[in-house]
Design an enzyme around this catalytic site. Structure first.
Site, PDB file in Angstrom:
ATOM      1  N   LYS A   8       0.816  -1.218   0.000  1.00  0.00           N
ATOM      2  CA  LYS A   8       0.000   0.000   0.000  1.00  0.00           C
ATOM      3  C   LYS A   8       0.851   1.270   0.000  1.00  0.00           C
ATOM      4  O   LYS A   8       0.588   2.181  -0.771  1.00  0.00           O
ATOM      5  CB  LYS A   8      -0.918   0.047   1.235  1.00  0.00           C
ATOM      6  CG  LYS A   8      -1.986  -1.031   1.267  1.00  0.00           C
ATOM      7  CD  LYS A   8      -2.952  -0.814   2.429  1.00  0.00           C
ATOM      8  CE  LYS A   8      -2.326  -0.868   3.806  1.00  0.00           C
ATOM      9  NZ  LYS A   8      -1.770  -2.191   4.164  1.00  0.00           N
ATOM     10  N   ARG A  83      -9.967   1.493   8.307  1.00  0.00           N
ATOM     11  CA  ARG A  83      -9.652   0.103   8.636  1.00  0.00           C
ATOM     12  C   ARG A  83     -10.692  -0.537   9.535  1.00  0.00           C
ATOM     13  O   ARG A  83     -10.569  -1.726   9.836  1.00  0.00           O
ATOM     14  CB  ARG A  83      -8.302   0.045   9.369  1.00  0.00           C
ATOM     15  CG  ARG A  83      -7.112  -0.121   8.436  1.00  0.00           C
ATOM     16  CD  ARG A  83      -5.855   0.187   9.247  1.00  0.00           C
ATOM     17  NE  ARG A  83      -4.766  -0.673   8.916  1.00  0.00           N
ATOM     18  CZ  ARG A  83      -3.545  -0.209   8.577  1.00  0.00           C
ATOM     19  NH1 ARG A  83      -3.283   1.065   8.533  1.00  0.00           N
ATOM     20  NH2 ARG A  83      -2.576  -1.048   8.298  1.00  0.00           N
ATOM     21  N   ARG A 122      11.326  -6.649   5.175  1.00  0.00           N
ATOM     22  CA  ARG A 122      11.279  -5.220   5.517  1.00  0.00           C
ATOM     23  C   ARG A 122      11.837  -4.989   6.922  1.00  0.00           C
ATOM     24  O   ARG A 122      12.454  -3.957   7.192  1.00  0.00           O
ATOM     25  CB  ARG A 122       9.835  -4.707   5.429  1.00  0.00           C
ATOM     26  CG  ARG A 122       9.737  -3.217   5.649  1.00  0.00           C
ATOM     27  CD  ARG A 122       8.346  -2.697   5.376  1.00  0.00           C
ATOM     28  NE  ARG A 122       7.428  -2.973   6.459  1.00  0.00           N
ATOM     29  CZ  ARG A 122       6.112  -2.724   6.411  1.00  0.00           C
ATOM     30  NH1 ARG A 122       5.576  -2.214   5.317  1.00  0.00           N
ATOM     31  NH2 ARG A 122       5.345  -2.967   7.436  1.00  0.00           N
ATOM     32  N   ARG A 128      11.283  -1.645  11.563  1.00  0.00           N
ATOM     33  CA  ARG A 128      10.048  -1.249  12.238  1.00  0.00           C
ATOM     34  C   ARG A 128       9.760  -2.150  13.437  1.00  0.00           C
ATOM     35  O   ARG A 128       9.906  -3.361  13.348  1.00  0.00           O
ATOM     36  CB  ARG A 128       8.870  -1.334  11.251  1.00  0.00           C
ATOM     37  CG  ARG A 128       8.570  -0.029  10.558  1.00  0.00           C
ATOM     38  CD  ARG A 128       7.502  -0.165   9.523  1.00  0.00           C
ATOM     39  NE  ARG A 128       6.217  -0.641  10.050  1.00  0.00           N
ATOM     40  CZ  ARG A 128       5.074  -0.538   9.367  1.00  0.00           C
ATOM     41  NH1 ARG A 128       5.072   0.026   8.162  1.00  0.00           N
ATOM     42  NH2 ARG A 128       3.953  -0.985   9.877  1.00  0.00           N
ATOM     43  N   ARG A 139      -1.009  -8.733  13.060  1.00  0.00           N
ATOM     44  CA  ARG A 139      -1.521  -7.676  12.166  1.00  0.00           C
ATOM     45  C   ARG A 139      -2.352  -8.282  11.039  1.00  0.00           C
ATOM     46  O   ARG A 139      -3.340  -7.703  10.603  1.00  0.00           O
ATOM     47  CB  ARG A 139      -0.353  -6.828  11.626  1.00  0.00           C
ATOM     48  CG  ARG A 139       0.182  -5.870  12.704  1.00  0.00           C
ATOM     49  CD  ARG A 139       1.591  -5.401  12.421  1.00  0.00           C
ATOM     50  NE  ARG A 139       1.714  -4.667  11.200  1.00  0.00           N
ATOM     51  CZ  ARG A 139       2.801  -4.652  10.446  1.00  0.00           C
ATOM     52  NH1 ARG A 139       3.880  -5.342  10.795  1.00  0.00           N
ATOM     53  NH2 ARG A 139       2.828  -3.950   9.346  1.00  0.00           N
TER      54      ARG A 139
END
Ligand code: AMP
Length: 188
Positions: A8, A83, A122, A128, A139
């Site tokens: 996204k 969301r 990632r 992160r 998630r």
């Protein structure tokens, strides 16, 4: 829209640049608040680190303020909002009050194993806090339980287009542009 790891952020930036509108990512806004240690960041951080959604009251107020910035006056592309059922309603209210409307809702789909692999990769490059394996799984669950069911209401309104998010980044961007032009022809 689309699950964590679907691309996204990458695609929103590319589309928004081409359309000369801002890409507004609620995740990015939260992360910059966490980094700056603002009260909003302090409030959001524990949810983010657990892979849970930040409460609607906090998220909706932040998004509304962002949409009122002059840069957003001529349109925008939302990345990662709405969301939840509550956020869908909040967005409608915000748009109605400003006589604006959604042109299209785009969903990126990628199968779950690929998502988890992408996010694990990632984690190595971006570091992160919410890209650990356990939080990544959580998630995905939260997305399936709270966000995936929202697609149906956008589908019913004729706004939804689903685009496969696997394969080269440029190819996915191309498919999104095609979806947007199709969606434009569907508008009343
Ligand atoms: P993202 O960068 O979109 O993956 O978002 C990272 C995290 O920020 C999410 O896991 C949530 O904790 C929080 N977040 C981002 N957008 C929202 C939203 N629309 N509603 C609630 N929490 C959000």
């Amino acid at each position: 829209m689309g699950p964590p790891g679907a691309g996204k952020g990458t695609q929103a930036t590319r589309l928004a640049d081409a359309l000369s509108v801002p890409a507004i990512s609620t995740g990015d806004i939260f992360r910059s608040n966490v980094a700056a240690g603002t009260p909003l960041g302090v409030q959001a951080q524990r949810y983010m680190n657990a892979g849970e959604y930040v409460p609607d009251s906090v998220t909706d107020a932040m998004l509304e303020a962002r949409l009122d910035e002059p840069e957003a006056a001529n349109g925008w592309l939302l990345d990662g909002y709405p969301r939840t059922v509550g956020q869908v309603a909040a967005l409608e209210a915000v748009l109605e009050a400003r006589s604006h409307r959604l042109n299209a809702v785009l969903v990126l789909t990628v199968d779950e194993e690929e998502l988890v692999q992408r996010l694990a990769k990632r984690a190595l490059t971006e570091g992160r806090a919410d890209d650990t394996e356990e939080v990544i799984r959580r998630r995905q669950e939260v997305y399936r339980a709270q966000t995936a069911p929202l697609l149906e209401s956008y589908e019913k309104r004729g706004l939804l287009t689903t685009v496969p998010g696997s394969g080269p980044v440029a190819k996915v961007t191309e498919s999104l542009f095609e979806a947007l032009s199709l969606s434009a022809t569907r508008q009343p």
